[in-house]
Design an enzyme around this catalytic site. Structure first.
Site, PDB file in Angstrom:
ATOM      1  N   ARG A  55      23.150  30.883  12.661  1.00 40.68           N
ATOM      2  CA  ARG A  55      22.228  30.247  13.610  1.00 40.68           C
ATOM      3  C   ARG A  55      22.507  30.846  14.976  1.00 40.68           C
ATOM      4  O   ARG A  55      23.650  30.867  15.431  1.00 40.68           O
ATOM      5  CB  ARG A  55      22.442  28.737  13.645  1.00 40.68           C
ATOM      6  CG  ARG A  55      21.740  28.088  14.816  1.00 40.68           C
ATOM      7  CD  ARG A  55      21.748  26.596  14.774  1.00 40.68           C
ATOM      8  NE  ARG A  55      20.828  26.090  13.770  1.00 40.68           N
ATOM      9  CZ  ARG A  55      20.329  24.853  13.762  1.00 40.68           C
ATOM     10  NH1 ARG A  55      20.681  23.988  14.695  1.00 40.68           N
ATOM     11  NH2 ARG A  55      19.498  24.469  12.830  1.00 40.68           N
ATOM     12  N   HIS A  97      12.915  28.812  11.349  1.00 45.57           N
ATOM     13  CA  HIS A  97      13.981  28.050  10.701  1.00 45.57           C
ATOM     14  C   HIS A  97      13.578  27.919   9.220  1.00 45.57           C
ATOM     15  O   HIS A  97      13.181  26.861   8.761  1.00 45.57           O
ATOM     16  CB  HIS A  97      14.068  26.672  11.374  1.00 45.57           C
ATOM     17  CG  HIS A  97      15.316  25.910  11.094  1.00 45.57           C
ATOM     18  ND1 HIS A  97      16.218  26.274  10.124  1.00 45.57           N
ATOM     19  CD2 HIS A  97      15.795  24.765  11.655  1.00 45.57           C
ATOM     20  CE1 HIS A  97      17.213  25.383  10.118  1.00 45.57           C
ATOM     21  NE2 HIS A  97      16.981  24.467  11.029  1.00 45.57           N
ATOM     22  N   ARG A 129      23.060  18.801  11.165  1.00 48.51           N
ATOM     23  CA  ARG A 129      22.538  18.759   9.804  1.00 48.51           C
ATOM     24  C   ARG A 129      22.545  20.100   9.098  1.00 48.51           C
ATOM     25  O   ARG A 129      22.967  20.186   7.946  1.00 48.51           O
ATOM     26  CB  ARG A 129      21.084  18.273   9.803  1.00 48.51           C
ATOM     27  CG  ARG A 129      20.908  16.807   9.816  1.00 48.51           C
ATOM     28  CD  ARG A 129      19.619  16.460  10.504  1.00 48.51           C
ATOM     29  NE  ARG A 129      19.833  16.666  11.928  1.00 48.51           N
ATOM     30  CZ  ARG A 129      20.287  15.712  12.742  1.00 48.51           C
ATOM     31  NH1 ARG A 129      20.491  14.515  12.292  1.00 48.51           N
ATOM     32  NH2 ARG A 129      20.523  15.962  14.015  1.00 48.51           N
ATOM     33  N   THR A 130      22.060  21.126   9.764  1.00 49.77           N
ATOM     34  CA  THR A 130      21.951  22.415   9.078  1.00 49.77           C
ATOM     35  C   THR A 130      23.344  22.905   8.714  1.00 49.77           C
ATOM     36  O   THR A 130      23.593  23.360   7.595  1.00 49.77           O
ATOM     37  CB  THR A 130      21.199  23.436   9.960  1.00 49.77           C
ATOM     38  OG1 THR A 130      19.982  22.828  10.369  1.00 49.77           O
ATOM     39  CG2 THR A 130      20.911  24.708   9.211  1.00 49.77           C
ATOM     40  N   LYS A 169      36.315  39.057  23.921  1.00 51.64           N
ATOM     41  CA  LYS A 169      37.046  40.265  24.351  1.00 51.64           C
ATOM     42  C   LYS A 169      36.101  41.441  24.534  1.00 51.64           C
ATOM     43  O   LYS A 169      36.534  42.562  24.724  1.00 51.64           O
ATOM     44  CB  LYS A 169      38.085  40.651  23.292  1.00 51.64           C
ATOM     45  CG  LYS A 169      39.127  39.598  23.019  1.00 51.64           C
ATOM     46  CD  LYS A 169      40.132  40.166  22.015  1.00 51.64           C
ATOM     47  CE  LYS A 169      40.918  39.099  21.305  1.00 51.64           C
ATOM     48  NZ  LYS A 169      41.574  39.627  20.103  1.00 51.64           N
TER      49      LYS A 169
HETATM   50  C1  NCD Z   1      15.936  21.426  14.240  1.00 49.48           C
HETATM   51  C2  NCD Z   1      16.344  22.766  14.832  1.00 49.48           C
HETATM   52  O1  NCD Z   1      17.531  23.029  15.029  1.00 49.48           O
HETATM   53  O2  NCD Z   1      15.443  23.539  15.041  1.00 49.48           O
HETATM   54  N1  NCD Z   1      17.016  20.695  13.753  1.00 49.48           N
HETATM   55  C3  NCD Z   1      17.430  20.927  12.464  1.00 49.48           C
HETATM   56  O3  NCD Z   1      17.832  22.011  12.114  1.00 49.48           O
HETATM   57  N2  NCD Z   1      17.328  19.903  11.608  1.00 49.48           N
HETATM   58  C4  NCD Z   1      15.061  20.637  15.142  1.00 49.48           C
HETATM   59  C5  NCD Z   1      15.500  20.346  16.552  1.00 49.48           C
HETATM   60  O4  NCD Z   1      16.548  20.761  17.012  1.00 49.48           O
HETATM   61  O5  NCD Z   1      14.729  19.637  17.209  1.00 49.48           O
END
Ligand code: NCD
Length: 352
Positions: A136, A169, A86-87, A115
């Site tokens: 991320r 997040h 999703r993100t 490398k």
């Molecule tokens: C969450 C995350 O990655 O922290 N997911 C997201 O970004 N929607 C929640 C999760 O992984 O449980």
């Protein structure tokens, strides 16, 4: 990272929270998007309204074409070296809504890190080609360190934290706020609501970021529902106390359902399990069942950052109080709003 950078970074880390917030700002605006505490109420309201405007404008072809012409000169790097559906997809599509071109790396095995290049040199390399890095990473400090490092280079481009280990997040918190904002629009807004957060509150970064944002709302009441070994961490607890937010911690979910305006379910983050934490095999008491619907308020909402396992019965999905699929889509609109803010085109959207 070389020893020099490491020492400088350690010095920076010792500075106060205020100094850090100021460091990641430019000309009175948030520049790097790293933690939820950077946002104040006025920005949360502003981004929510901007997201709604984008959502409405994008409905019609002329509107969508207009938005897509706004940032055709900008490029984004999506550096997602931790699993994401999703993100990643919502940021990718948010970029495309505004005409931003995108590149991505989703696995360090496909980049020169294999490398032996340091992640920091990798980040610096991205900045040679793009105008924003959306990142991320499994390490708590990686995104902040990357932003800090880029600030001292000749291309200090913004870094957006799309998830940093178990810590934060912030853009998920923005979409959660936007979902609450939309859900309570005709019920006096978010202020004064009762929000119940359930599941793995210790390792769930979405819980942490959303809880930090609660400081911006009046008369909130929070319930944290988790087994003892997965309860919120001490730093969040003292933040809530210091911010004078009313909150309660319990493992009795059923007892609070009827009083809640929003129930925020989360999965058990067992990828972080070690022997000490693996003390419970069933988390059934921390699930939203079909039967729970009958005690839930008529105008309450059920949220979930997703992915879900079995903490919400799929039969709940068709109840109109289940908003998690809309919440997921809200992520794209609020991230488009955030990118518009980062690149200073919010006025061109609001004036349409
Ligand atoms: C969450 C995350 O990655 O922290 N997911 C997201 O970004 N929607 C929640 C999760 O992984 O449980």
């Amino acid at each position: 990272m070389t020893e020099y950078f490491e020492l400088e970074w350690q010095k920076f880390q010792k500075t106060s929270e205020e100094a850090k917030l100021a460091f990641f700002q430019k000309e009175g605006r948030i520049f790097d998007i790293l933690f939820a505490r950077q946002f104040e109420r006025k920005q949360l309201d502003f981004l929510s309204n901007l997201a709604t405007k984008i959502r409405l404008v994008a409905k019609r072809k002329e509107g969508a074409d207009y938005l897509r012409r706004l940032l055709t000169h900008k490029k984004a790097m999506l550096y997602f070296v931790q699993p994401s559906t999703r993100t990643y997809l919502s940021f990718l599509n948010a970029c495309h809504i505004l005409g931003i071109k995108t590149s991505d790396i989703r696995d360090t095995f496909t980049s020169s890190e294999i490398k032996g290049e340091s992640s920091y040199d990798t980040i610096r390399t991205f900045s040679s080609y793009v105008d924003v890095i959306i990142s991320r990473h499994p390490e708590k400090d990686f995104n902040q360190k990357a932003a800090w490092l880029l600030n001292s280079t000749d291309r200090p481009i913004p870094v957006v934290n799309a998830g940093s280990g178990k810590d934060e997040h912030p853009t998920q918190a923005l979409l959660d706020i936007y979902t609450l904002h939309r859900s309570f629009e005709h019920r006096g807004g978010i202020d004064g609501k009762v929000i119940t957060m359930v599941g793995d509150l210790k390792r769930g970064r979405t819980i942490r970021s959303l809880s930090f944002l609660m400081k911006e709302y009046k008369n909130m009441k929070l319930y944290f529902i988790a087994p003892k070994h997965l309860m919120i961490e001490e730093d969040l607890r003292s933040f809530l106390k210091k911010s004078r937010i009313e909150f309660y911690e319990t493992d009795n979910f059923a007892s609070v359902i009827a009083q809640s305006d929003a129930i925020y379910m989360t999965r058990i983050q067992d990828e972080h399990d070690n022997d000490k934490e693996k003390t419970q095999s069933s988390y059934d008491d921390f699930s939203f069942t079909y039967e729970h619907l009958s005690i839930l308020k008529k105008d309450a909402v059920i949220m979930h950052p997703l992915p879900r396992r079995n903490e919400i019965d799929v039969r709940v999905d068709s109840d109109e109080r289940a908003v998690y699929w809309r919440q997921e889509r809200n992520g794209m609109w609020i991230r488009a709003a955030l990118l518009a803010y980062i690149f200073h085109v919010e006025k061109s959207i609001l004036d349409v």
